[in-house]
Each structure stands twice: as structure tokens, then as C-alpha cells.
Design a protein around this motif. Structure first.
Motif, PDB file in Angstrom:
ATOM      1  N   PHE A  72     -65.405  42.668  36.263  1.00 50.55           N
ATOM      2  CA  PHE A  72     -64.292  43.150  36.907  1.00 50.55           C
ATOM      3  C   PHE A  72     -64.856  44.341  37.868  1.00 50.55           C
ATOM      4  O   PHE A  72     -64.331  44.457  39.138  1.00 50.55           O
ATOM      5  CB  PHE A  72     -63.576  44.065  36.027  1.00 50.55           C
ATOM      6  CG  PHE A  72     -62.291  44.660  36.502  1.00 50.55           C
ATOM      7  CD1 PHE A  72     -61.256  44.060  36.894  1.00 50.55           C
ATOM      8  CD2 PHE A  72     -62.442  46.073  36.695  1.00 50.55           C
ATOM      9  CE1 PHE A  72     -59.999  44.606  37.157  1.00 50.55           C
ATOM     10  CE2 PHE A  72     -61.472  46.798  37.312  1.00 50.55           C
ATOM     11  CZ  PHE A  72     -60.057  46.119  37.549  1.00 50.55           C
ATOM     12  N   TYR A  73     -66.108  45.049  37.617  1.00 50.36           N
ATOM     13  CA  TYR A  73     -66.692  45.876  38.706  1.00 50.36           C
ATOM     14  C   TYR A  73     -67.855  45.582  39.387  1.00 50.36           C
ATOM     15  O   TYR A  73     -68.185  46.055  40.148  1.00 50.36           O
ATOM     16  CB  TYR A  73     -67.000  47.063  37.775  1.00 50.36           C
ATOM     17  CG  TYR A  73     -65.808  48.205  37.520  1.00 50.36           C
ATOM     18  CD1 TYR A  73     -65.278  48.953  38.383  1.00 50.36           C
ATOM     19  CD2 TYR A  73     -65.380  48.169  36.186  1.00 50.36           C
ATOM     20  CE1 TYR A  73     -64.124  49.703  38.040  1.00 50.36           C
ATOM     21  CE2 TYR A  73     -64.449  48.961  35.878  1.00 50.36           C
ATOM     22  CZ  TYR A  73     -63.716  49.502  36.428  1.00 50.36           C
ATOM     23  OH  TYR A  73     -62.498  50.422  36.290  1.00 50.36           O
TER      24      TYR A  73
ATOM     25  N   ASN B 211     -57.930  44.815  33.928  1.00 48.60           N
ATOM     26  CA  ASN B 211     -57.171  45.755  34.248  1.00 48.60           C
ATOM     27  C   ASN B 211     -56.097  46.301  33.443  1.00 48.60           C
ATOM     28  O   ASN B 211     -55.565  47.492  33.600  1.00 48.60           O
ATOM     29  CB  ASN B 211     -56.659  45.576  35.956  1.00 48.60           C
ATOM     30  CG  ASN B 211     -56.269  46.718  36.643  1.00 48.60           C
ATOM     31  OD1 ASN B 211     -57.151  47.417  36.517  1.00 48.60           O
ATOM     32  ND2 ASN B 211     -55.282  46.647  37.521  1.00 48.60           N
TER      33      ASN B 211
ATOM     34  N   CYS C 225     -58.168  54.755  37.315  1.00 43.84           N
ATOM     35  CA  CYS C 225     -58.977  53.516  37.140  1.00 43.84           C
ATOM     36  C   CYS C 225     -58.368  51.997  37.250  1.00 43.84           C
ATOM     37  O   CYS C 225     -58.613  51.182  37.572  1.00 43.84           O
ATOM     38  CB  CYS C 225     -59.737  53.698  35.929  1.00 43.84           C
ATOM     39  SG  CYS C 225     -60.712  54.940  35.710  1.00 43.84           S
TER      40      CYS C 225
ATOM     41  N   ARG D 184     -61.112  49.820  41.642  1.00 46.50           N
ATOM     42  CA  ARG D 184     -62.018  49.012  41.044  1.00 46.50           C
ATOM     43  C   ARG D 184     -63.414  49.536  41.670  1.00 46.50           C
ATOM     44  O   ARG D 184     -64.532  48.819  41.679  1.00 46.50           O
ATOM     45  CB  ARG D 184     -61.930  47.613  41.640  1.00 46.50           C
ATOM     46  CG  ARG D 184     -60.796  47.058  41.073  1.00 46.50           C
ATOM     47  CD  ARG D 184     -60.569  45.505  41.613  1.00 46.50           C
ATOM     48  NE  ARG D 184     -61.605  44.689  40.639  1.00 46.50           N
ATOM     49  CZ  ARG D 184     -61.264  43.437  40.383  1.00 46.50           C
ATOM     50  NH1 ARG D 184     -60.338  42.680  40.740  1.00 46.50           N
ATOM     51  NH2 ARG D 184     -62.178  42.632  39.631  1.00 46.50           N
TER      52      ARG D 184
END
Length: 529
Positions: free
Chosen positions: A45-46, A171, A98, A102
Motif C-alpha cells: 500500500f505504501y 485503506n 492516514c 498514502r
């Protein structure tokens, strides 16, 4: 009526409901750690590597550890309900940011603030419960419930995250946490008196703010060195070298300051008690072994290709083993069984877990094969955590029980970071050694290599793919199989090392000079962090 004498909960709230609210506050305070239950998802995701993800855990854990020491004074300044709602609001705002961002730096800042709110929430919970428990029996039962909640929070939230990740992307974990925070905030708002406080109101004078800054730097810098040390080649890297020198200087300043102050952040004179130091060392060792279980989940996901929803039975096995073991251990503690004997039993159960893993880790395993070892791991967790904490708390001198608790959670943090460092270092050596052995075997003259590769290619061709697709897919699958073999063998070698270290710990405890029996003393001023 003075505010600190007003009942914390409203008159219509029953004792059972009040306890349920307190427990809900405790469990919700730990929900931010749930984000790390699926490392692959958070890395994807990051767009970060495994080391950055590990340091994210260090940031939130370290922030919790350091703010607990400061919260002891701050909690006496504010009304309890307002203080709780402030923590929930800060946590919710960070989670919301958050949710829409991202950016990894923004996430780390949010983790640091959420670690502070975790300390704030859990600190109020501990002040709510334990000073009211008078008898030793009540304290042991209360502590056991607390420790059980802390230990099962990780697998419990892992189940929560697995269910969400099965249908949504990463997310949406933030969305789920926001819902939990809103529900808890409404519950606190409805059930608690607005002006009630835990203690008589005290001004925030002589609070060791500078000591807190030193303590925070020591914690986060130590975690950074242990997590990134292997990747940056330890002291051969100039950045690690400078960071270590500053860490040593700040540590000296912190010790000198705490020894001089009348109201220190942490009274370091407690280190003069031998059994207390031994208790801290046992906590570090326990978390060193406890942290190695992350490899099991990585193995199940990467080698056995088990999706998140099908890892839930493993988490349930850990929860069942932990709860069973903790309450059985509590019964032995109440019957005044020697704490060191209970710890030896716990380490032996942990050795059974490693022995089982060595037998069953392979590329041909099944997820169901690991339900029993995870149950055994849960048993070991309960059998070790309760007596070690009781041993450490009871060894603390009179009037220093609070500092024993604060240093106890710091020891757990050090053990957690050390497990990451040891894991990274051993994985480097074991994978390197295995890769060299494979290189000697996987040569063109080996008649098995072309045969295996051709079988894979024929499988794709028979499925209707053309030669070009079949060739590329065969190369990809063959390399994937090699990586699985490497990882599975590295896990086995790592557990070999941990098993040997564990046997050395058991033998040392058995053969060491007889340790003085520590009488169980759970004093009124002891808050078991």
C-alpha cells in the motif's frame, strides 16, 4: 463533593457494564497495532520495504512506552472523561488523515501520536482498576485479565484485519478503526461523569519534560539502530555510527538527570535490586522468542500461499492457548507455586513449539498442520508472561513499584526490537548459506533441472497457452519455487538457532546458583504496564 471523590461512572451504570466499558477502552487503545498484522499488504500500500514497515511498529510501540512515563503525572491533572475523549479524538483525527493519505512520513507521524494516545487510554484503564483491588487474590485475577487482553489483542485484531482485507483493500482498515473509536467515544460520553477524576487535581509543575524528550530519543534511536543495523551494515555505516554516538551521549545525560531530580521521570536506583534486573532480562528474552513467530505467519502466507481469511484458525488457536494457559498459571500463582518453576515450564512449552515447527516446516505443508503449534505457542505465552511480570513486580523495592512497571514495558520493547534485529541478521546468513548450496546443485549439467522445467512448461502448453507464454510462465514459476525452497529452509535454520538458544536458557536457569525465592508482593501502588 470533590471531583476525585465523584464516582467515575453514572449512577445507572452497573458494575458489570462499567467493567465492560473499561475493558473496551483497553482493547480499543491497542487497535492501532492491528495495521501490522498483514505486513505484505502494508508494504504494498505504501510502497516500502520490510525494514521500513518494521520501524513503523517500533515508532508506535516506542511512543507508547515513553509517554506512559509522562502520563503518570498528566493523568492527575485532567478530568477522566475529557482526557479519554481527547485521546480518542486525536487518535481518530490521525486515522482519518492516514485514510486519505498514502504518504509514509505522514503515517509515521500519525503512528507516533497514536502511540501517545494508546499510552493515555491504557494508563487511565490501569488507574481505574488496580488501585481498587485490595486482596492479593483480586490483584492476581485482575492482572491476569489485563495481561490476557494485551496478549490476545494482536491475534484478535489480526482476525479483524483479515476479514476486512479479504473483501477490501488496506485503506479500509483505517475506516474500521474510525468506527471503533466513534462507538467507544459515544459509550464513554454516555456512561461516565463529566467532572469525575481519578486523583486529586495536581498542577503540572516539576514534570520532567526534558527527561521525556531524552527518553523518547533513546527509545526511537535504539529501535532504529536495531531495525536498520543489518541493512546499513551496522557501525560501518557513518549514519549508524553518528546515531549511536548521539544515543550514548543522550543516555549519559538522561541517567545523570534522573539521578539528580527529586521527581524523576524514572527512578533509576531500582537497578540496584538484583532480582528486578533478572526479571527485566527474562522479559527481554521472552519477547526475543515471542517475536520469532512472525516468521510462521510469513511462511504460511508466502510458502503455503494461504490467504488472510484462512489464517484465522491459526489466530484463534493462539487466543485459545493464551487464555487457557494464563488462567491456569494464575491458579498456580494463587497456590504460591514458585515463580521460577512456572517460568521453566513456560520455556519448556516454548521449546515444544520450536521442536514442532522444525518437524513440519516444508514447501509441502498444509495450513491445518500449524494449528497445534500455534496453540502450543499460546500456552507458552501465558505460562511465561504472567510469572515473569509477577516476579519482576514483586522484586521491586518498596515505593518503586511504578518505576518497575515502566521499566518492565521498556524491557518488552527492547526484546521486541532485538527479535527484529536477530531475525534480520540470521535471515541474512541462513538465506546466504542456502543460496550457495542451491547454486552448487542448480547447474546445467544436473539432469533433473531441464526435466523439471520441461514438465512445468508442458503443463502450461496443455492448458492451452502458446510456446512463448508457456516459456515465460515456466521461468516465473520455477524461480518462485526456488524462492519458496529458500524461504522454507531459512525458516527451519532460524528455528534451529532459536531452539538451541532456548535450550541454553533452560539449562542456565536449571544450573545457575539457586535464585532467592521472591515472595509475591502486589502492592497498592503497583500499576502493571
Amino acid at each position: 463533593m470533590q471531583a476525585h471523590k465523584i464516582p467515575l461512572f453514572k449512577h445507572w451504570v452497573s458494575e458489570g457494564l462499567a467493567r465492560a466499558v473499561i475493558f473496551a477502552i483497553l482493547m480499543t487503545s491497542l487497535c492501532c497495532f492491528a495495521l501490522y498484522s498483514s505486513p505484505v499488504t502494508i508494504m504494498g500500500f505504501y510502497g516500502i520495504d520490510a525494514t521500513a514497515m518494521q520501524y513503523g511498529m517500533v515508532v508506535i510501540y516506542g511512543s507508547t512506552v515513553t509517554f506512559l512515563a509522562l502520563d503518570v503525572r498528566i493523568v492527575k491533572r485532567f478530568a477522566s472523561r475529557g482526557y479519554l475523549l481527547l485521546a480518542l479524538a486525536i487518535n481518530g483525527i490521525c486515522t482519518l488523515i492516514c485514510f486519505y493519505s498514502r504518504n509514509w512520513t505522514v503515517f509515521l507521524i500519525g503512528q507516533f501520536l497514536q502511540g501517545m494516545t494508546c499510552a493515555l487510554l491504557s494508563g487511565i484503564v490501569l488507574n481505574l482498576i488496580f488501585p481498587r483491588l485490595e486482596s492479593t487474590r483480586a490483584k492476581v485475577i485482575g492482572y491476569t485479565i489485563l495481561y490476557a487482553g494485551i496478549q490476545i489483542s494482536v491475534p484478535l485484531y489480526a482476525i479483524f484485519c483479515s476479514a476486512i482485507l479479504y473483501v477490501r483493500d488496506f485503506n479500509w482498515l483505517f475506516y474500521g478503526i474510525i468506527i471503533l473509536l466513534i462507538l467507544l467515544g459515544l459509550t464513554v460520553l454516555i456512561t461516565m461523569h463529566p467532572n469525575a477524576r481519578l486523583h486529586k487535581k495536581l498542577p503540572l509543575y516539576q514534570v520532567d519534560w526534558i527527561g521525556y524528550i531524552y527518553y523518547t530519543y533513546i527509545t526511537l534511536a535504539l529501535g532504529y539502530i536495531l531495525v536498520y543495523g543489518q541493512q546499513l551494515d551496522w557501525l560501518d555505516n557513518p549514519y549508524i555510527k553518528v546515531l549511536s554516538l548521539i544515543l550514548g551521549l543522550v543516555l549519559i545525560l538522561f541517567v545523570l538527570r534522573e539521578m539528580r531530580l527529586k521527581r524523576p521521570l524514572i527512578d533509576l536506583r531500582i537497578f540496584g535490586t538484583k532480582n528486578f534486573v533478572l526479571g527485566l532480562l527474562l522479559l527481554v528474552i521472552f519477547y526475543l522468542f515471542k517475536g520469532s513467530t512472525g516468521l510462521t505467519y510469513s511462511y504460511v502466507e508466502n510458502v503455503l500461499a494461504t490467504d488472510s481469511i484462512h489464517t484465522i484458525p491459526l489466530w484463534l488457536a493462539v487466543i485459545a492457548g493464551t487464555l487457557l494457559s494464563m488462567f491456569v498459571t494464575a491458579r498456580f500463582v494463587l497456590s504460591k507455586t514458585n515463580l521460577m518453576q512456572l517460568m521453566l515450564v513456560g520455556f519448556m512449552i516454548m521449546a515444544m513449539y520450536y521442536g514442532y515447527m522444525l518437524l513440519f516446516v516444508s514447501v509441502a505443508g498444509e495450513t491445518l498442520d500449524f494449528i497445534l503449534p500455534m496453540f502450543i505457542y499460546g500456552l507458552a505465552t501465558g505460562a511465561l508472561f504472567v510469572p515473569i511480570v509477577f516476579f519482576t513486580a514483586s522484586a521491586a523495592p518498596q515505593g518503586m513499584a511504578l518505576y518497575a512497571s515502566l521499566l518492565g514495558i521498556f524491557a518488552r520493547f527492547v526484546g521486541f526490537c532485538s527479535s527484529i534485529a536477530l531475525n534480520n541478521q540470521l535471515q541474512l546468513y541462513t538465506k546466504g548459506a542456502i543460496r550457495e548450496k542451491l547454486r552448487e546443485t542448480l547447474i546445467e549439467t544436473n539432469p533433473l533441472i531441464p526435466s523439471v522445467w520441461q514438465d512445468i512448461q508442458n503443463t502450461y502448453i496443455n492448458a492451452g497457452n502458446d510456446m512463448y507464454v508457456a516459456k515465460n510462465a515456466s521461468d516465473f514459476l520455477f524461480n518462485k519455487l526456488i524462492k519458496q525452497q529458500l524461504f522454507a529452509r531459512a525458516v527451519r535454520d532460524y528455528y534451529d538457532v532459536m531452539f538451541i538458544i532456548l535450550l541454553c536458557v533452560i539449562i542456565t536457569l536449571l544450573l545457575a546458583p539457586r535464585i532467592r525465592n521472591v515472595v509475591l508482593k502486589l502492592r497498592k501502588d503497583n500499576i502493571p504496564y
